[in-house]
Design an enzyme around this catalytic site. Structure first.
Site: not given
Ligand code: NAD
Length: 466
Positions: A236, A270
């Site tokens: 997501e 999001c």
């Molecule tokens: P992010 O992708 O930076 O981090 C998300 C998670 O992934 C965190 O727990 C982070 O620690 C972890 N992570 C980071 N690098 C990783 C790796 N290499 N392997 C595995 N895990 C890793 O996102 P963010 O800045 O925390 O959140 C914002 C983003 O989330 C925005 O793009 C937003 O649109 C999206 N989002 C989507 C939804 C949806 O339902 N579609 C809902 C909420 C947020």
């Protein structure tokens, strides 16, 4: 005694958790090492044997856990506000939605289903759990998104290891301990720490399903990691939802709803409205109606009861919002309200309405994920729909107008997973939630979310021939 027995256990490292309203640390969380995951996944596998065996006991335990979460609101909500920044009332609502989602999935039934195809064979699908599931979630709705992962996974009979963002580890840890107190040991485990903890979890060979919510770039990395074990992947990802206003829209009537669809949770949703397309005739009215709200909304610390809009959640996100805004202004845009970071401690950015921004400025084509909203004029509705559909994202979108039937027809032309008419970003627990294009892979929500955590096992029986 062998040497390794006499060695003291390594000291658990910890990392600071910051309050975005001050920028100062207020507590710590365990910085778990990736090599701890082997034992954690093994225990989750062991716990799966008992957990998958008794659906009635599972339902009872999950309903009891949901009650415990609702009862813990007074502890969970302030902690969530402290580490994430959102107003306390929104944190309380997030706790309530977390409990509601747990109850919804606890009561869903994935019992056997007959296959009726006219053949003299009795065929039946029996849904089976997958095993330990890994969940990785971001910082914008830590509790709600955690429950969106563990509620369907556990209800389906799986166990789960869940990693929150290092920006918001504490409320998730507390949620995990409240939920786990009502469940058998090791059914739900929360792990906290920095990368490569998430990468190692996503690629762990003992994991059967990786369910991730976060950015597109990290989603790609997670899918790549899971490819090693060919675990199922649900992603997501980000969104860049457009709101298209029609010629007959009543600007004053919708302005509050539209404003909050873009600015709730400081725009860190999001499926927030991230771009507005307004008919050229109404353009200055729409810009002014939104700007007037942006100028008067009460910005402050989430624990202050007067606050309507909290700080941006963390320093990198604030820097990103500042970057998009500065670039939009350099590209010829104009700040009808806000336009810069606030001059006070913490990660506060003025609620910002951007007018006259070129359509190819990154604040329009990418995901700002903050309290900044570009408003773009259009002359022809086809042009507006094409622009709404023109980004790489496809999470949601909305159409606003007095003639709701016309608005619904236009909404049907949006290329996304969910389209709203005269509102935005409200989801039903019972609906499928799935982005298209770069916004996601797989389906969450409703029965589809449950089946996403199950595998079909089919039995064909030929009667009367034994
Ligand atoms: P992010 O992708 O930076 O981090 C998300 C998670 O992934 C965190 O727990 C982070 O620690 C972890 N992570 C980071 N690098 C990783 C790796 N290499 N392997 C595995 N895990 C890793 O996102 P963010 O800045 O925390 O959140 C914002 C983003 O989330 C925005 O793009 C937003 O649109 C999206 N989002 C989507 C939804 C949806 O339902 N579609 C809902 C909420 C947020």
């Amino acid at each position: 005694m062998p040497a390794h027995r006499t060695r003291p256990a390594p000291r658990q490292e910890r990392f600071a958790v910051l309050d975005p309203a001050t920028g100062e640390p207020f507590d710590e969380a365990p910085d778990q090492r990736p090599d701890e995951l082997d034992a954690i996944v093994a225990r989750a596998h062991e716990a799966w044997r008992g957990w998958r065996a008794d659906p009635a006991a599972r339902t009872a335990a999950l309903l009891a856990a949901a009650d415990a979460v609702a009862a813990a609101e007074a502890d969970l909500a302030p902690l969530l506000t402290r580490e994430q920044g959102k107003p306390l009332a929104e944190s309380a609502a997030e706790v309530a939605r977390t409990a509601a989602r747990m109850r919804y999935f606890a009561r869903l039934d994935a019992g056997p289903r007959p296959i009726a195809d006219g053949r003299p064979v009795r065929s039946e699908i029996r849904w089976r759990s997958l095993g330990p599931v890994a969940a990785i979630v971001p910082w914008n709705f830590p509790l709600q998104l955690a429950s969106a992962k563990f509620a369907p996974a556990l209800a389906a009979g799986n166990t789960m290891i869940l990693k929150p963002s290092p920006f918001t580890p504490l409320s998730t840890r507390l949620l995990g301990s409240v939920v786990s107190a009502a469940l058998p040991e090791d059914v739900l485990t929360i792990v906290t720490g920095h990368e490569p903890l998430g990468a190692r979890l996503a690629s762990h060979p003992g994991i059967r399903h990786v369910t991730f919510t976060g950015s597109v770039a990290t989603g790609r990395a997670v899918a790549g990691g899971a490819a090693a074990s060919l675990a199922r992947v649900t992603l997501e990802l980000g969104g860049n939802d457009a709101a298209v206003l029609l010629e007959d829209v009543d600007v004053e009537r919708i302005a509050d709803r539209l404003f909050w669809a873009a600015f709730r949770n400081c725009g860190q949703i999001c499926m927030a409205v991230k771009r507005v397309y307004a008919p050229a005739r109404l353009y200055s009215d729409v810009v002014e109606a939104l700007a007037q709200r942006a100028r008067t909304v009460v910005v402050g610390a989430g624990l202050d009861p007067d606050t309507q809009l909290g700080p941006v959640s963390n320093a990198p996100q604030l820097a990103r919002v500042e970057r998009y805004t500065a670039r939009a202004l350099a590209d010829g845009g104009r700040a009808a309200a806000g336009g810069r970071r606030l001059d006070r401690p913490g990660y506060f950015h003025a609620p910002t309405i951007l007018a006259d921004v070129p359509a190819d400025s990154p604040v329009v084509t990418e995901e700002q994920f903050g309290p900044v909203l570009p408003v773009l004029p259009y002359r022809d509705l086809d042009e507006a729909v094409e622009a709404a559909n023109s980004t790489g994202f496809g999470l949601g979108g909305s159409v606003w107008g007095t003639d709701a039937d016309l608005a619904e027809t236009v909404a049907g032309r949006l290329e996304c997973g969910t389209a709203w008419v005269n509102h935005h970003a409200e989801l039903s627990l019972a609906q499928p939630f799935a982005g298209i294009k770069e916004s996601g892979v797989g389906v969450a929500g409703g029965p589809w979310g449950l089946y996403g955590n199950l595998r079909p096992f089919v039995v064909h029986r030929l009667d009367g021939e034994s």
